[in-house]
Design a protein around this motif. Sequence first.
Motif, PDB file in Angstrom:
ATOM      1  N   LEU A 101       1.124  -1.353  -0.012  1.00 43.85           N
ATOM      2  CA  LEU A 101       0.610  -0.313   0.041  1.00 43.85           C
ATOM      3  C   LEU A 101       0.553   1.378  -0.422  1.00 43.85           C
ATOM      4  CD1 LEU A 101      -3.218  -1.424   2.663  1.00 43.85           C
ATOM      5  CD2 LEU A 101      -3.168  -1.145  -0.125  1.00 43.85           C
ATOM      6  N   LEU A 102       1.701   0.819   0.106  1.00 43.87           N
ATOM      7  CA  LEU A 102       2.898   2.279   0.403  1.00 43.87           C
ATOM      8  C   LEU A 102       4.085   2.266  -1.316  1.00 43.87           C
ATOM      9  CD1 LEU A 102       3.937   2.440   3.900  1.00 43.87           C
ATOM     10  CD2 LEU A 102       2.636   3.798   3.272  1.00 43.87           C
ATOM     11  N   ASP A 103       3.513   4.039  -1.649  1.00 44.18           N
ATOM     12  CA  ASP A 103       4.475   4.733  -2.550  1.00 44.18           C
ATOM     13  C   ASP A 103       5.125   5.813  -1.572  1.00 44.18           C
ATOM     14  OD1 ASP A 103       3.281   6.588  -3.547  1.00 44.18           O
ATOM     15  OD2 ASP A 103       1.962   4.162  -4.514  1.00 44.18           O
ATOM     16  N   ASN A 104       5.370   6.758  -2.678  1.00 36.57           N
ATOM     17  CA  ASN A 104       6.772   7.843  -2.296  1.00 36.57           C
ATOM     18  C   ASN A 104       5.009   8.483  -2.518  1.00 36.57           C
ATOM     19  OD1 ASN A 104       8.728   6.841  -1.935  1.00 36.57           O
ATOM     20  ND2 ASN A 104      10.246   7.709  -4.004  1.00 36.57           N
ATOM     21  N   ASN A 105       4.453   8.837  -3.144  1.00 35.16           N
ATOM     22  CA  ASN A 105       2.904  10.166  -3.225  1.00 35.16           C
ATOM     23  C   ASN A 105       1.145   9.377  -2.898  1.00 35.16           C
ATOM     24  OD1 ASN A 105       4.691  11.538  -5.144  1.00 35.16           O
ATOM     25  ND2 ASN A 105       4.779   9.955  -6.773  1.00 35.16           N
ATOM     26  N   LEU A 106       1.837   8.285  -1.903  1.00 33.74           N
ATOM     27  CA  LEU A 106       0.804   7.808  -1.235  1.00 33.74           C
ATOM     28  C   LEU A 106      -0.869   7.938  -2.056  1.00 33.74           C
ATOM     29  CD1 LEU A 106       0.774   9.886   1.834  1.00 33.74           C
ATOM     30  CD2 LEU A 106       1.083   7.523   1.742  1.00 33.74           C
ATOM     31  N   THR A 107      -0.095   6.887  -3.850  1.00 32.06           N
ATOM     32  CA  THR A 107      -1.524   7.094  -4.999  1.00 32.06           C
ATOM     33  C   THR A 107      -2.253   6.398  -4.564  1.00 32.06           C
ATOM     34  OG1 THR A 107       0.179   5.295  -5.827  1.00 32.06           O
ATOM     35  CG2 THR A 107       0.316   7.267  -6.341  1.00 32.06           C
ATOM     36  N   LYS A 108      -2.697   5.726  -2.897  1.00 26.11           N
ATOM     37  CA  LYS A 108      -3.548   5.137  -2.418  1.00 26.11           C
ATOM     38  C   LYS A 108      -4.184   5.227  -1.217  1.00 26.11           C
ATOM     39  CE  LYS A 108      -1.434   0.905  -4.673  1.00 26.11           C
ATOM     40  NZ  LYS A 108      -1.044  -1.051  -4.863  1.00 26.11           N
ATOM     41  N   TRP A 109      -3.958   6.052  -1.604  1.00 26.19           N
ATOM     42  CA  TRP A 109      -4.514   7.070   0.121  1.00 26.19           C
ATOM     43  C   TRP A 109      -4.953   8.313  -0.514  1.00 26.19           C
ATOM     44  CZ3 TRP A 109      -3.726   3.967   5.078  1.00 26.19           C
ATOM     45  CH2 TRP A 109      -3.089   2.381   4.203  1.00 26.19           C
ATOM     46  N   PHE A 165       1.836  13.316   6.817  1.00 26.39           N
ATOM     47  CA  PHE A 165       2.043  12.491   5.999  1.00 26.39           C
ATOM     48  C   PHE A 165       2.681  12.356   5.105  1.00 26.39           C
ATOM     49  CE2 PHE A 165      -2.745  12.489   7.847  1.00 26.39           C
ATOM     50  CZ  PHE A 165      -2.822  11.045   8.965  1.00 26.39           C
ATOM     51  N   SER A 166       3.751  11.580   5.358  1.00 15.99           N
ATOM     52  CA  SER A 166       4.944  12.021   3.927  1.00 15.99           C
ATOM     53  C   SER A 166       5.802  10.326   4.051  1.00 15.99           C
ATOM     54  CB  SER A 166       6.015  12.529   4.249  1.00 15.99           C
ATOM     55  OG  SER A 166       6.521  12.562   5.541  1.00 15.99           O
ATOM     56  N   SER A 207       9.067   3.454   1.001  1.00 17.43           N
ATOM     57  CA  SER A 207       9.353   2.429   1.692  1.00 17.43           C
ATOM     58  C   SER A 207       8.948   2.378   3.471  1.00 17.43           C
ATOM     59  CB  SER A 207      10.878   1.667   2.687  1.00 17.43           C
ATOM     60  OG  SER A 207      11.819   3.028   2.802  1.00 17.43           O
ATOM     61  N   ILE A 208       9.064   3.887   4.515  1.00 16.15           N
ATOM     62  CA  ILE A 208       8.061   3.655   6.027  1.00 16.15           C
ATOM     63  C   ILE A 208       7.253   4.724   5.629  1.00 16.15           C
ATOM     64  CG2 ILE A 208       9.106   4.768   7.655  1.00 16.15           C
ATOM     65  CD1 ILE A 208      11.576   3.183   6.798  1.00 16.15           C
ATOM     66  N   SER A 263      -7.013   7.676   4.631  1.00 19.08           N
ATOM     67  CA  SER A 263      -7.365   6.498   4.376  1.00 19.08           C
ATOM     68  C   SER A 263      -7.086   6.342   3.119  1.00 19.08           C
ATOM     69  CB  SER A 263      -9.008   6.979   4.719  1.00 19.08           C
ATOM     70  OG  SER A 263      -8.689   8.174   4.050  1.00 19.08           O
ATOM     71  N   THR A 264      -7.617   4.734   2.675  1.00 17.69           N
ATOM     72  CA  THR A 264      -7.105   3.988   1.329  1.00 17.69           C
ATOM     73  C   THR A 264      -8.153   4.463   0.886  1.00 17.69           C
ATOM     74  OG1 THR A 264      -8.578   1.754   2.557  1.00 17.69           O
ATOM     75  CG2 THR A 264      -6.148   2.052   2.572  1.00 17.69           C
ATOM     76  N   LYS A 265      -7.882   4.768  -0.671  1.00 13.66           N
ATOM     77  CA  LYS A 265      -9.097   4.602  -1.810  1.00 13.66           C
ATOM     78  C   LYS A 265     -10.559   4.566  -1.829  1.00 13.66           C
ATOM     79  CE  LYS A 265      -5.911   7.936  -4.054  1.00 13.66           C
ATOM     80  NZ  LYS A 265      -6.732   8.946  -3.867  1.00 13.66           N
TER      81      LYS A 265
END
Length: 285
Positions: free
Chosen positions: A28-36, A73-74, A79-80, A92-94
């Motif tokens: 669920l994580l990536d640098n741009n928080l595309t899933k959130w 949030f970043s 990774s982290i 929150s998740t999309k």
Amino acid sequence: MKTKSAYLLLVFITLNFTAYTQKKWEYLLDNNLTKWDKFIGVPHTSVTLKGYEKGDGMNGTPIGLHKDPLNVFSVKNDSILTISGEIYGGLSTKKEYKNYHLVFYVKWGTKKYEPRLDNKRDSGVLYHAQEPHGQFWNVWMKAPEMQVQETDSGDFHPLAGVSMDIKASKKMENQKEFWFYDPKGETRTFKSGSGGRCRRIADYEKPNEWNKLELICIEDKAYHIVNNKVVMVLENSLEYDKKGNAKPLTKGKIQLQSEGAEVYYKNIKIRSIKKLPKKIANQLH
């Protein structure tokens, strides 16, 4: 030649099995928080931030959706996830999820903020979360919560109009009486409002280390797991409307809390399941 062929076949099977296993998990994580999606609540009066109304952190006008002026949030290097805690907020998740196994690791930072300077470091995972945003303290959604808090991870809190049934017994801790999860206790409904909290069966956290937490939801049941130990079993998940009418609550978004403390999350992954993994089921017998 037969030995070499057998070896190549084994390698082929292993690689394909590994790929199959990895595909089952959604990371669920990536640098741009595309899933959130980000939702930031009410800035406390102690926060240095121009252009936004301030309050006590709970009452007032929230900053709102898709706005994060202080980068609460970043993520770096995919990774982290860093949650600063400087303002109450929800990530929150999309997508909505149902019947799943969520795994993540948590470690506390050092910074703390008002209005929780004198409290334990706190965060939390809301599940089956229902929009709109801001139903609880002008920031979080309606949802059951798996607590993420120093020494209390795995506790249950019902937010903004939900309930779950838990086998529990009363025990004393620090000269106060609380309800604790107890597999041999009587089933009790823990509902939003006064007395809605239920404590985990025991503290299995490792101070100053990465702690592995898991949440399993299957239909109306949930399992809170800390460092491979089942610390609570919940069932009969319900949500209530404004008139008090209840209906089953078995799916929704997942929301991570910013709540006055610096905290790190990593290796957040989720997969669909239909039954409990054996290692978890074996603990319940």
